[in-house]
Design a protein around this motif. Structure first.
Motif, PDB file in Angstrom:
ATOM      1  N   MET A   1       2.631  -4.571  -7.345  1.00 21.64           N
ATOM      2  CA  MET A   1       3.045  -5.382  -8.470  1.00 21.64           C
ATOM      3  C   MET A   1       1.823  -5.695  -9.321  1.00 21.64           C
ATOM      4  N   PHE A   2       2.010  -5.640 -10.641  1.00 20.33           N
ATOM      5  CA  PHE A   2       0.916  -5.862 -11.579  1.00 20.33           C
ATOM      6  C   PHE A   2       1.363  -6.862 -12.642  1.00 20.33           C
ATOM      7  N   THR A   3       0.441  -7.248 -13.517  1.00 22.53           N
ATOM      8  CA  THR A   3       0.754  -8.220 -14.562  1.00 22.53           C
ATOM      9  C   THR A   3       0.654  -7.630 -15.964  1.00 22.53           C
ATOM     10  N   GLY A   4       0.029  -6.473 -16.103  1.00 24.57           N
ATOM     11  CA  GLY A   4      -0.166  -5.896 -17.422  1.00 24.57           C
ATOM     12  C   GLY A   4      -1.373  -6.454 -18.146  1.00 24.57           C
ATOM     13  N   ILE A   5      -2.205  -7.207 -17.438  1.00 24.41           N
ATOM     14  CA  ILE A   5      -3.458  -7.706 -18.006  1.00 24.41           C
ATOM     15  C   ILE A   5      -4.565  -6.775 -17.514  1.00 24.41           C
ATOM     16  N   ILE A   6      -5.108  -5.982 -18.414  1.00 25.38           N
ATOM     17  CA  ILE A   6      -6.087  -4.953 -18.041  1.00 25.38           C
ATOM     18  C   ILE A   6      -7.373  -5.613 -17.580  1.00 25.38           C
ATOM     19  N   ARG A  84      -6.054  -3.818 -10.932  1.00 28.57           N
ATOM     20  CA  ARG A  84      -5.728  -3.895  -9.504  1.00 28.57           C
ATOM     21  C   ARG A  84      -4.439  -4.688  -9.333  1.00 28.57           C
ATOM     22  N   CYS A  85      -3.795  -4.528  -8.173  1.00 30.38           N
ATOM     23  CA  CYS A  85      -2.525  -5.208  -7.950  1.00 30.38           C
ATOM     24  C   CYS A  85      -2.699  -6.727  -7.974  1.00 30.38           C
ATOM     25  N   MET A  86      -1.601  -7.389  -8.289  1.00 29.62           N
ATOM     26  CA  MET A  86      -1.580  -8.829  -8.455  1.00 29.62           C
ATOM     27  C   MET A  86      -1.804  -9.536  -7.118  1.00 29.62           C
ATOM     28  N   GLN A  87      -2.566 -10.630  -7.163  1.00 28.78           N
ATOM     29  CA  GLN A  87      -2.704 -11.492  -5.990  1.00 28.78           C
ATOM     30  C   GLN A  87      -1.601 -12.534  -6.049  1.00 28.78           C
ATOM     31  N   MET A  88      -0.966 -12.802  -4.947  1.00 26.31           N
ATOM     32  CA  MET A  88       0.187 -13.707  -4.940  1.00 26.31           C
ATOM     33  C   MET A  88      -0.189 -15.155  -5.264  1.00 26.31           C
ATOM     34  N   ARG A  91      -2.290 -16.654 -11.259  1.00 22.88           N
ATOM     35  CA  ARG A  91      -1.376 -16.857 -12.385  1.00 22.88           C
ATOM     36  C   ARG A  91      -0.832 -15.508 -12.858  1.00 22.88           C
ATOM     37  N   LEU A  92       0.402 -15.510 -13.308  1.00 22.11           N
ATOM     38  CA  LEU A  92       1.018 -14.314 -13.881  1.00 22.11           C
ATOM     39  C   LEU A  92       0.839 -14.409 -15.392  1.00 22.11           C
ATOM     40  N   ASP A  93      -0.291 -13.892 -15.891  1.00 22.89           N
ATOM     41  CA  ASP A  93      -0.621 -14.043 -17.305  1.00 22.89           C
ATOM     42  C   ASP A  93       0.163 -13.110 -18.213  1.00 22.89           C
TER      43      ASP A  93
END
Length: 194
Positions: A1-6, A84-88, A91-93
């Motif tokens: 899972m990612f957030t789309g924040i490069i 890199r993948c999202m850390q749980m 924040r989901l920016d």
């Protein structure tokens, strides 16, 4: 899972064809922090790290991935958006991004405005994907907001920070980009087809 924040830009240093696969070597500021078997989004495509070297990492794109993304267009020296993948516990920016590219689009318009940029992209709507104004879209792994939505095209407005810190600064009319449509929108569209 990612957030789309490069997180950073990488640079393609080597491309090796292996039957239907493409081994891509990337040099980046985060390569030394990666681990074998880690998932990293490359232009929005979730790929597994298979090898590491001094400031470099290697990923493999299989034929299926090459057919559905812009990775088959990569050239040595080109920049690649990395996340890199999202850390749980973070924040989901951006928005929820899976790293599963739905299709590609072609840039059909590029305007430099007074302090920002506007891009227009055309895609094959027959596949069933849709955009909505003020909804989310992921372009080359970048979480963006749709400003104009039409049946086969949409536009996005880019702030200077995003323009400077992603590979959008290389996108012009005719460029092919990866699209991942909003996951909630995809489920709603599928339910509406029933």
């Amino acid at each position: 899972m990612f957030t789309g924040i490069i997180e950073t830009l990488g640079k393609v240093t080597d491309l090796q064809q292996d039957q239907g696969n493409l081994h891509i070597t990337i040099e980046s500021g985060i390569s030394h922090e990666l681990k074998i078997d880690q998932s990293v989004a490359h232009n929005g495509v979730c790929l597994t790290v298979i090898a590491l070297a001094d400031g470099l990492h290697v990923v493999t794109a299989i034929e299926e991935t090459l057919n559905k993304t812009n990775l088959s267009h990569l050239k040595v020296g080109e920049p690649v958006n990395l996340e890199r993948c999202m850390q749980m516990n973070a924040r989901l920016d951006g928005h929820i991004v899976q790293g599963h590219v739905d299709q590609t689009a072609t840039c059909i318009g590029f305007k430099e405005l007074d302090g920002s940029w506007e891009y227009t992209f055309e895609y094959d709507a027959a596949i069933g994907n849709v955009t909505v104004e003020k909804g989310s879209i992921c372009i080359n792994g970048i979480s963006l907001t749709v400003v104009n939505s039409n049946a086969h095209s949409f536009s996005v407005a880019i702030i200077p920070y995003t323009f400077e810190h992603t590979n959008l600064h290389n996108v012009r009319e005719g460029s092919v980009v990866n699209l991942e449509f909003d996951i909630i929108g995809k489920y709603v569209a599928r339910l509406m087809q029933r």
